[in-house]
Design an enzyme around this catalytic site. Structure first.
Site, PDB file in Angstrom:
ATOM      1  N   GLY A 275       1.136  -2.759  -6.330  1.00 17.11           N
ATOM      2  CA  GLY A 275       0.954  -1.449  -5.548  1.00 17.11           C
ATOM      3  C   GLY A 275      -0.375  -1.022  -5.890  1.00 17.11           C
TER       4      GLY A 275
ATOM      5  N   GLU B 174      10.917  -6.250  -9.886  1.00 19.63           N
ATOM      6  CA  GLU B 174      10.174  -4.896  -9.800  1.00 19.63           C
ATOM      7  C   GLU B 174      10.990  -4.110 -10.778  1.00 19.63           C
ATOM      8  OE1 GLU B 174       6.668  -4.614  -7.054  1.00 19.63           O
ATOM      9  OE2 GLU B 174       8.695  -3.581  -6.232  1.00 19.63           O
TER      10      GLU B 174
ATOM     11  N   SER C 211       3.095  -2.013 -12.180  1.00 20.76           N
ATOM     12  CA  SER C 211       1.915  -2.084 -12.804  1.00 20.76           C
ATOM     13  C   SER C 211       1.197  -3.371 -13.067  1.00 20.76           C
ATOM     14  CB  SER C 211       2.104  -1.284 -14.133  1.00 20.76           C
ATOM     15  OG  SER C 211       2.660  -0.111 -13.623  1.00 20.76           O
TER      16      SER C 211
ATOM     17  N   TRP D 255       0.660  -1.261   0.159  1.00 19.03           N
ATOM     18  CA  TRP D 255       0.116   0.052  -0.101  1.00 19.03           C
ATOM     19  C   TRP D 255       0.773   1.450  -0.066  1.00 19.03           C
ATOM     20  CZ3 TRP D 255      -4.433  -1.360   4.112  1.00 19.03           C
ATOM     21  CH2 TRP D 255      -5.301  -2.194   3.336  1.00 19.03           C
ATOM     22  N   LYS D 256       2.148   1.294   0.104  1.00 24.24           N
ATOM     23  CA  LYS D 256       2.994   2.114   0.103  1.00 24.24           C
ATOM     24  C   LYS D 256       2.594   3.192   1.285  1.00 24.24           C
ATOM     25  CE  LYS D 256       4.426   1.212  -4.342  1.00 24.24           C
ATOM     26  NZ  LYS D 256       4.983   1.702  -5.836  1.00 24.24           N
TER      27      LYS D 256
END
Ligand code: PGA
Length: 279
Positions: free
Chosen positions: A256, A190, A235, A38-39
């Site tokens: 994300g 990533e 993404s 979730w950053k």
């Protein structure tokens, strides 16, 4: 996205046999993960709302990594849901405890129910200047405490364009895993150019890169490398999840943006859960 010939054939074999040939040989011991990062997003109210709508699944390993202030309430929401959802931190400090203002120790993460921790995310490498030496210290700290580190590696656009992807990944892997021979960690590939940009790597490129990563892991931990889950991140969303899940060397995704809404995160989980049942 256009389907590659490889994934077309795999899907055909999967439909006929119930699993692909590659999966039959190598996926037996590998867990499939769908992990939310979730950053620095979400309030307490938004987290409560998320768990009201979130369905999850028992057929893949689902992990949610909220920001630090939401770890404890998220643990409560998970308990309340009665589902086997894992909890992970987004970062950890390398020291056991002490005068490190603003930091979170591994025992603090454990205390609030974390079983996982993301280490070496490119945003930390970029904004907090974390290097491979620091990443290695943190990975050791997590393994020592019995948490599973989700180790992020990936090349920048400039490194990709100058054909240095393999060199970068090799250095990051050997750096992160220095003096580590336990197989109890997850690798998240990533590519930095794919994170938050909508420019996801094609499933073919991700698959090829994961195969390379596994070959490097073999040099580091030997045959245990076959059992290490390698996730794709950058993404990933509901529309491209099926392509990734059809690849034998992609063992899930680190998500994300598309993990912030329960509905889209559930959509991705559903795709991988279906793949798992079929394998
Ligand atoms: P994204 O982020 O899915 O928003 O690209 C992935 C990540 O940074 O882990």
């Amino acid at each position: 996205m256009e389907q590659s010939i490889e994934s077309y054939i795999k899907n055909l074999v999967r439909e006929t046999l119930g699993h692909t040939l590659g999966e039959m040989q190598v996926q037996s011991d590998r867990r499939i993960y769908v992990i939310a990062n979730w950053k620095m997003n979400k309030s307490l109210a938004e987290t409560a709302e998320f768990f009201q709508e979130f369905k999850s699944s028992n057929d893949v390993s689902v992990v949610v990594c909220p920001p630090t202030q939401l770890l404890y309430p998220t643990q409560l929401f998970i308990k309340q849901s009665g589902k086997p959802i894992g909890l992970g931190g987004q970062n950890v400090h390398w020291a056991d405890k002490g005068a490190y203002t603003g930091e979170t120790s591994i025992s603090m993460l454990k205390d609030v129910g974390c079983e996982y921790v993301i280490i070496g995310h490119s945003e930390r490498r970029q904004y907090a200047h974390e290097d491979d030496v620091l990443v290695n210290k943190k990975v050791k700290q997590a393994i020592k405490a019995g948490l599973i580190p989700i180790i992020c590696i990936g090349e920048t656009l400039e490194e990709k364009n100058s054909m240095r992807t393999e060199q970068v990944l090799f250095t990051q892997l050997f750096g992160a895993l220095k003096e580590i021979d336990s197989g109890d960690f997850i690798i998240a590939y990533e590519p930095v150019w794919a994170i938050g940009t909508g420019q996801s790597a094609t499933a073919d490129l991700a698959h090829q890169t994961h195969s390379y990563i596994r070959s490097v892991l073999k040099q580091i931990v030997g045959e245990k490398a076959e059992n290490i889950s390698i996730l794709y991140g950058g993404s990933a969303n509901e529309s491209n999840a099926a392509e990734y899940s059809s690849m034998s060397d992609i063992d899930g995704v680190l998500v994300g943006g598309a993990s912030l809404k329960a509905q889209s995160f559930d959509g991705i989980i559903k795709v991988f859960a279906k793949g798992e049942q079929n394998s």
